[in-house]
Design an enzyme around this catalytic site. Structure first.
Site, PDB file in Angstrom:
ATOM      1  N   HIS A 182       0.865  -1.178   0.000  1.00  0.00           N
ATOM      2  CA  HIS A 182       0.000   0.000   0.000  1.00  0.00           C
ATOM      3  C   HIS A 182       0.904   1.230   0.000  1.00  0.00           C
ATOM      4  O   HIS A 182       1.674   1.455   0.929  1.00  0.00           O
ATOM      5  CB  HIS A 182      -0.915   0.013   1.218  1.00  0.00           C
ATOM      6  N   CYS A 183       0.777   2.023  -1.055  1.00  0.00           N
ATOM      7  CA  CYS A 183       1.639   3.195  -1.218  1.00  0.00           C
ATOM      8  C   CYS A 183       0.870   4.459  -0.863  1.00  0.00           C
ATOM      9  O   CYS A 183      -0.075   4.832  -1.578  1.00  0.00           O
ATOM     10  CB  CYS A 183       2.146   3.280  -2.661  1.00  0.00           C
TER      11      CYS A 183
END
Length: 423
Positions: free
Chosen positions: A168-169
């Site tokens: 998850h960026c």
């Protein structure tokens, strides 16, 4: 009178999807709820490039080449396109199991595990599948109620299972998975090139100006250039390092999640079943493979029937409605039958006085003509005569409750006698 109307309300599937994602543009845009860092990323890129176009490009286009700002604009647009494509797309979210499917899976698990004694921990919910002669375990997700496919994982921030989950960026405001990983990699690669491009021509711009007016005076005359150099210097290491790390993962056909957990390089030394043992083939599969369709169908329609009552406009209409309701209530009351039967209670049977009297027509019977022979008697035996000597035509018939009389002899005109039947 008010009427009942069935109003069909069209609901899109994205409005009912669980999880912690946000949707815009009628479900076309899908992002995580934490979008603050994404706005910061967009501001840094647009702001730095705007300073470069405003301060350096006019000078460099005249003294060096007009192709410098053109190439910078193309690279900038490509970076923005890849950023938005990564942030606004479905990363590969897997739909959750329906209640019927979840109940069926639970039943299968209980049947496979059997009865677990009290106080003992139930066995882990896993399934083994074989991929390229390698055993891979499929884990059960207690939130989505499904066995996750290979390489899928549950994102705690978005609260969804993502196929081929990488990470998850927060910089792009979305998960990076099967459907947007190639766009994420192209974003980091193009951003690295853009950062190096701006940083290099900022240095060239300062050097060319320092020849004429000195280094200190150049810094005073171009404060925008100084700010760009500072931003690019600190951004360069992180962006270029991130691009190099993902280049290494793509060459091995591996994800960030698998690399952190050590799925293929742990104590067991299990080989990666997804790798083709060739760097070129791995890069072609990840970057040049066909696009994967979304399994969510976010913009699909869910028809729902919602009944609604139309309001009455005038008092007269409401009065008519009340009268009709009262009339229907009165007519629906049960009444005793006119002809009682054996199932009718005694108190519900009608009395003789309550029955309506029959009106007889005043027509008189004509006497038979002398030449006409007398009619033959009716073969049906007549009813027993009333004990009273004479019966008036206006006397109503007796109720069926009257007990029947004993049979008596009836004399017919031909002189024969026959016993009358019981009533």
């Amino acid at each position: 009178m008010s009427a009942v109307m069935i109003a069909k309300k069209i609901t899109r599937k994205w409005e009912k999807l669980p999880g912690k994602n946000t949707f815009c543009c009628d479900g076309r845009v899908m992002m995580a709820r934490q979008k603050g860092v994404f706005y910061l990323t967009l501001f840094l890129i647009v702001g730095t490039c705007s300073l470069f176009f405003a301060f350096e490009c006019p000078y460099l286009a005249v003294h060096l080449s007009p192709a410098i700002p053109v190439f910078a604009i193309i690279l900038f647009l490509f970076v923005i396109a890849m950023l938005l494509r990564t942030s606004f797309s479905d990363p590969g979210v897997l739909p959750r199991a329906l209640p019927e499917e979840a109940a069926f899976i639970e039943m299968e698990i209980e049947a496979a595990n059997g009865n677990v004694p009290a106080g003992q921990r139930p066995p882990p919910r896993i399934r083994n599948v074989q991929i390229n002669n390698q055993i891979v375990k499929l884990k059960y997700c207690y939130t989505c109620k499904i066995f996750r496919p290979p390489r899928a994982s549950h994102c705690s921030i978005c609260d969804n299972c993502v196929d081929r989950f990488d990470h998850h960026c927060p910089w792009v405001g979305n998960c990076v998975g099967k459907r947007n990983y190639r766009y994420f990699y192209m974003f980091t690669l193009s951003l690295s090139l853009l950062t190096i491009y701006i940083f290099a021509f900022d240095i060239v711009h300062v050097v060319l100006r320092s020849v004429d007016s000195g280094f200190v005076n150049t810094l005073k005359e171009t404060p925008g250039t100084v700010l760009e150099v500072v931003v690019c210097f600190f951004t360069l290491w992180s962006v270029v390092g991130l691009t190099g790390f993902h280049t290494y993962l793509i060459s091995l056909n591996q994800t960030t999640n698998e690399d952190i957990k050590g799925s293929w390089s742990g104590k067991n030394r299990v080989q990666n079943p997804y790798s083709h043992k060739n760097i070129l083939k791995n890069c072609c599969e990840v970057l040049c493979g066909p696009p994967y369709p979304s399994v969510l169908d976010r913009r699909g329609m869910i028809p729902e029937d919602s009944p609604a009552l139309a309001p009455t406009d005038t008092p007269a209409a409401s009065t008519a409605v009340n009268k009709s309701v009262n009339l229907v209530t009165q007519t629906t009351k049960t009444t005793a039958p006119l002809i009682p039967n054996e199932h009718t209670p005694d108190d519900a049977k009608p009395s003789i006085a309550a029955l309506p009297e029959k009106s007889h027509s005043p027509k008189e019977e004509k006497p038979p003509s002398p030449g006409t022979p007398p009619k033959s008697p009716d073969p049906t035996p007549p009813k027993s005569p009333d004990p009273t000597p004479s019966k008036s035509p206006d006397t109503p018939s007796k109720s069926p409750d009257t007990p029947s009389k004993s049979p008596t002899d009836v004399k017919f005109p031909d002189g024969s006698k026959e016993m009358s039947q019981k009533l």
